[in-house]
Design an enzyme around this catalytic site. Structure first.
Site, short mmCIF file in Angstrom:
data_model
loop_
_atom_site.label_atom_id
_atom_site.label_comp_id
_atom_site.label_asym_id
_atom_site.label_seq_id
_atom_site.Cartn_x
_atom_site.Cartn_y
_atom_site.Cartn_z
N GLU A 19 -6.80 1.75 -3.60
CA GLU A 19 -5.40 1.87 -3.69
C GLU A 19 -4.70 0.29 -3.99
O GLU A 19 -3.65 0.19 -4.29
CB GLU A 19 -4.89 2.36 -2.62
N HIS B 160 -8.36 11.25 -2.53
CA HIS B 160 -7.73 9.79 -2.97
C HIS B 160 -7.34 9.97 -4.49
O HIS B 160 -8.08 10.63 -5.37
CB HIS B 160 -8.83 8.71 -2.88
N ASP C 98 -22.01 14.28 11.35
CA ASP C 98 -22.98 14.57 12.56
C ASP C 98 -22.26 14.77 13.80
O ASP C 98 -22.55 15.53 14.49
CB ASP C 98 -24.20 13.45 12.66
N PHE D 220 0.81 -1.27 -0.07
CA PHE D 220 0.37 0.11 0.00
C PHE D 220 0.72 1.20 0.03
O PHE D 220 2.11 1.39 0.27
CB PHE D 220 -0.94 -0.06 1.42
N HIS E 25 -12.02 12.10 -0.28
CA HIS E 25 -12.15 10.78 0.44
C HIS E 25 -12.01 10.49 1.92
O HIS E 25 -12.99 9.75 2.60
CB HIS E 25 -11.04 10.22 -0.09
N GLN F 40 -8.36 14.46 2.85
CA GLN F 40 -7.74 13.54 1.88
C GLN F 40 -8.23 13.47 0.78
O GLN F 40 -9.47 13.06 0.43
CB GLN F 40 -7.46 12.19 2.55
N LEU G 59 -14.79 5.12 -5.74
CA LEU G 59 -13.55 4.93 -5.30
C LEU G 59 -12.80 3.45 -6.15
O LEU G 59 -13.66 2.38 -6.25
CB LEU G 59 -13.14 4.51 -3.79
N ARG H 8 -3.26 10.80 5.85
CA ARG H 8 -3.44 9.26 6.14
C ARG H 8 -2.80 8.44 5.06
O ARG H 8 -3.16 8.46 4.18
CB ARG H 8 -4.97 8.82 6.66
N ARG I 253 -0.64 9.24 -0.48
CA ARG I 253 -1.58 9.85 -1.17
C ARG I 253 -1.74 11.20 -1.54
O ARG I 253 -2.05 11.71 -2.76
CB ARG I 253 -2.95 9.57 -0.34
C1 LIG Z 1 -14.81 3.56 -0.43
C2 LIG Z 1 -14.07 3.60 0.68
C3 LIG Z 1 -13.16 2.67 0.91
C4 LIG Z 1 -12.17 2.77 2.11
N1 LIG Z 1 -11.30 1.70 2.11
C5 LIG Z 1 -10.36 1.56 3.16
C6 LIG Z 1 -9.38 0.57 3.34
O1 LIG Z 1 -9.16 -0.14 2.57
N2 LIG Z 1 -8.54 0.53 4.50
C7 LIG Z 1 -8.93 1.60 5.38
O2 LIG Z 1 -8.11 1.65 6.51
N3 LIG Z 1 -9.82 2.65 5.25
C8 LIG Z 1 -10.53 2.55 4.40
N4 LIG Z 1 -11.51 3.74 4.21
C9 LIG Z 1 -11.66 4.57 5.25
C10 LIG Z 1 -12.55 3.81 6.36
O3 LIG Z 1 -13.32 2.91 5.68
C11 LIG Z 1 -13.33 4.51 7.25
O4 LIG Z 1 -12.74 5.73 7.66
C12 LIG Z 1 -13.66 3.88 8.50
O5 LIG Z 1 -14.45 2.76 7.91
C13 LIG Z 1 -14.83 4.95 9.30
O6 LIG Z 1 -15.39 4.02 10.17
P1 LIG Z 1 -16.32 4.50 11.63
O7 LIG Z 1 -16.64 3.63 12.38
O8 LIG Z 1 -15.27 5.59 12.05
O9 LIG Z 1 -17.38 5.29 10.74
P2 LIG Z 1 -18.76 4.55 9.85
O10 LIG Z 1 -18.03 3.08 9.51
O11 LIG Z 1 -18.84 5.46 8.67
O12 LIG Z 1 -19.82 4.49 10.94
C14 LIG Z 1 -20.69 5.59 11.42
C15 LIG Z 1 -21.73 5.28 12.11
O13 LIG Z 1 -22.19 6.38 12.50
C16 LIG Z 1 -23.80 6.45 12.49
N5 LIG Z 1 -24.10 7.74 12.60
C17 LIG Z 1 -23.57 8.86 11.87
N6 LIG Z 1 -24.50 9.77 12.32
C18 LIG Z 1 -25.45 9.51 13.41
C19 LIG Z 1 -26.45 10.06 13.78
N7 LIG Z 1 -26.56 11.30 13.65
N8 LIG Z 1 -27.17 9.12 14.78
C20 LIG Z 1 -26.90 7.94 14.92
N9 LIG Z 1 -26.11 7.41 14.06
C21 LIG Z 1 -25.20 8.12 13.28
C22 LIG Z 1 -23.77 5.50 11.24
O14 LIG Z 1 -25.25 5.09 11.02
C23 LIG Z 1 -22.72 4.60 11.19
O15 LIG Z 1 -23.22 3.41 11.97
C24 LIG Z 1 -12.42 3.81 2.91
C25 LIG Z 1 -13.20 4.56 2.88
C26 LIG Z 1 -14.17 4.60 1.83
C27 LIG Z 1 -15.14 5.69 1.51
#
Ligand SMILES: Cc1cc2nc3c(=O)[nH]c(=O)nc-3n(C[C@H](O)[C@H](O)[C@H](O)COP(=O)(O)OP(=O)(O)OC[C@H]3O[C@@H](n4cnc5c(N)ncnc54)[C@H](O)[C@@H]3O)c2cc1C
Length: 566
Positions: free
Chosen positions: A248, A235, A214, A117, A344, A233, A245, A379, A279
């Site tokens: 990577e 991407h 939020d 990566f 991204h 960031q 996306l 990142r 990136r």
């Molecule tokens: C397309 C894509 C591919 C990626 N690939 C990678 C990868 O291969 N490796 C890597 O390390 N990172 C990757 N990332 C980044 C990574 O996926 C995210 O940064 C990470 O998954 C975020 O996780 P989280 O638990 O913080 O939030 P999320 O998974 O976004 O979860 C947020 C949660 O909060 C809840 N929520 C939000 N607002 C409210 C509200 N007002 N009330 C109640 N619930 C709410 C949502 O319902 C959800 O359950 C990628 C990102 C994208 C967009």
């Protein structure tokens, strides 16, 4: 599954990887837990994570090497104490995931296999084809169901705001049941925000519609400082039309980037790491090629995945085979696909320590909503899933321990009154104002124009003016659905308010940082300036709703800033 409402030791807002990991850790520590999500948990945006998760597990690898790569990737803005924690604890976290059932790719010898990566000096990214996030999220959800006696799941509930007691401690949240519009106070001794990123502030974006910042805005509104907000960031490989996306992982497997003249231009920008530079470096190189006329007429350059053996692409990159076919009409196993840099990920967020604590007593944050800061100015790919799990777990453990020390708060039922009045006021707005979707589109396009890969004072000033105007227009934006059942219209209006709040803090921080570092490239201040700017920018409200800027030091443990080349 649904036990008593609404008092719990630990309330977790968000059920992506950070929230679910926090819930499991808090439950294991003996706490009663509520976990809330505005969508079904396995639809959280973590499900989209594709390429993998980093850890120094290999025989020739060390956590120090992973940490140094992360520090360098962050352009020396990451806090090295936090980076050390994350990289040290990474191998055990991967093994834990494997033991609970994540089917990581294995090499022909049966060992866990890795892919390369960007920005990493070793191939240390563990993966499940290109559905790594989905694989982990589903396994954690199984574990959550196993903990049904101590973890209450509130699925399709929307948190509108955080509650504080008279001393300023966070004591719960107000939430709306999306299915019937009912408002509830959730009392909790500790509250963990795990509500993800804010990608929808930009258009296009790789992020899902639910990523509306939020939690960042909710924390900011109760006075929690935000940090590194200018660091957005871009991407390097997203589809021009819709921002989807292309992981990577494609470059990790050997894909090359070419400009319209057929030149493998990364040779000029990062002669050693080429496409696998970090990136910010690759996105800047691509945008330079496009801006200087060496891109294709539609503002793209090309990613050639045919360099990867077809059998391997079909096995390890099958999701992007589908994305290429369905959304770009391209068979990536046989021809290059046109891509460009796209919004991204937000490196900034709610400022926390390594246990997820914010300066507001009882309020924690973990995952993309938070800024620990392990990513600093940029990142590294596959470090975010790791961040969500390590700091999700640590927050859960700490929040559970805190809950043993404090009494259960009991906010009055009238705590929902202000929210109810706000929602009623939105529903009562007369038609005639702008639509929520129009304002959101103008916001996203403005941010993508002025607060993108390259920035300058003039453009940032224009962005700030637009955001302020849109904030006013949002006050009268009308909604069509006045009902209570699954009223996404009214939630969209509330989310728009969060996005505008987050956008303003991004712009203000980008205006403040008068240097170029990581994802913040100021054409009017093109050099990194460690003398003046090796510090975090914190943004908090100063009472009158305008963002107030202050600074905090970057923690350096063992890696002094050096010139950054790849
Ligand atoms: C397309 C894509 C591919 C990626 N690939 C990678 C990868 O291969 N490796 C890597 O390390 N990172 C990757 N990332 C980044 C990574 O996926 C995210 O940064 C990470 O998954 C975020 O996780 P989280 O638990 O913080 O939030 P999320 O998974 O976004 O979860 C947020 C949660 O909060 C809840 N929520 C939000 N607002 C409210 C509200 N007002 N009330 C109640 N619930 C709410 C949502 O319902 C959800 O359950 C990628 C990102 C994208 C967009």
């Amino acid at each position: 599954m649904m036990a008593t409402m609404p008092s719990h030791d630990v309330l977790i807002i968000g059920a992506g990887l950070a929230g679910q990991r926090a819930a499991l850790a808090a439950a294991d520590a003996g706490a009663s837990v509520a976990i809330i999500s505005k969508v079904h948990p396995v639809r959280s945006h973590s499900v989209a994570a594709a390429g993998g998760i980093n850890a120094a597990l290999g025989a020739d690898d060390t956590w120090e090497s992973h940490a140094f790569d992360t520090v360098k990737g962050s352009d020396y803005l990451g806090d090295q104490d936090a980076i050390e924690v994350m990289c040290r604890e990474a191998p055990d976290e991967i093994l834990h995931l494997e033991h609970v059932g994540v089917t990581f790719h294995r090499s022909p010898t049966g060992h866990l296999g890795t892919r390369a990566f960007g920005g990493a000096s070793q191939a240390r990214t563990y993966y499940v084809a290109d559905i790594t996030g989905q694989a982990i999220l589903h396994v954690l959800y199984e574990q959550l169901m196993k903990h049904h006696a101590t973890v209450d799941r509130f699925e399709e509930w929307f948190t509108t705001e955080l509650l504080q007691d008279d001393a300023g401690a966070c004591v719960g949240a107000v939430c709306r049941n999306i299915r019937d519009g009912r408002l509830e106070v959730f009392d909790a001794k500790s509250v963990i925000l795990a509500s993800g990123g804010a990608g929808q502030v930009y258009k296009p974006t790789t992020n899902a519609l639910i990523c509306t910042g939020d939690g960042i805005a909710q924390a900011y509104r109760v006075g929690a400082p935000l940090m590194d907000m200018e660091m957005i960031q871009y991407h390097p490989t997203t589809l021009a039309e819709n921002g989807f996306l292309i992981t990577e992982g494609a470059r990790g497997e050997g894909a090359h980037l070419y400009n319209a003249k057929g030149e493998r231009f990364m040779e000029r920008y990062a002669p050693n790491k080429l496409e696998l530079a970090s990136r910010d470096v690759v996105s800047r190189a691509e945008q330079t090629e496009i801006n200087e006329g060496r891109g294709f007429p539609d503002g793209t350059i090309s990613l050639d995945i045919t360099k990867v053996p077809r059998k391997r692409t079909l096995e390890a990159l099958r999701e992007i085979v589908n994305i290429g076919r369905d959304f770009a009409g391209v068979d990536i196993t046989r021809e290059p696909i046109k891509i460009r840099p796209g919004a991204h990920y937000i490196m900034g967020g709610v400022k926390t320590d390594v246990d997820g604590q914010t300066p507001i007593p009882g309020l924690y944050a973990a995952g993309e909503v938070a800024c620990v800061s392990v990513h600093g100015g940029n990142r590294l790919g596959a470090n975010s899933l790791l961040d969500t799990l390590i700091f999700g777990r640590r927050s859960g453990v700490h929040a559970a321990a805190r809950a043993q020390q404090v009494a259960m708060p009991a906010a009055p039922a009238s705590a929902v009154d202000a929210t109810r009045a706000r929602i009623d006021a939105i529903l009562a707005r007369p038609a005639g104002g702008r639509r929520v979707s129009e304002i959101k589109t103008e916001l996203g396009e403005t941010m993508n124009r002025y607060v993108a890969v390259f920035r300058d004072a003039d453009g940032l000033g224009q962005a700030h003016e637009v955001v302020r105007r849109l904030k006013e227009e949002a006050e009268t934006a009308h909604v069509d659905d006045r009902g209570t059942v699954f009223n996404q219209d009214v939630l969209g209006a509330i989310e728009l308010g969060y996005m505008l709040e987050v956008a303003e803090t991004i712009v203000v921080a980008a205006q403040e940082r008068k240097e170029s570092r990581g994802a913040q490239y100021r054409t009017d201040f093109p050099e990194r300036n460690d003398g003046e700017w090796l510090k975090h920018i914190d943004v908090s409200r100063n009472g009158d709703e305008t963002p107030h800027v202050s600074y905090s030091p970057v923690t350096i443990t063992q890696w002094e800033p050096q010139e950054r080349t790849y």
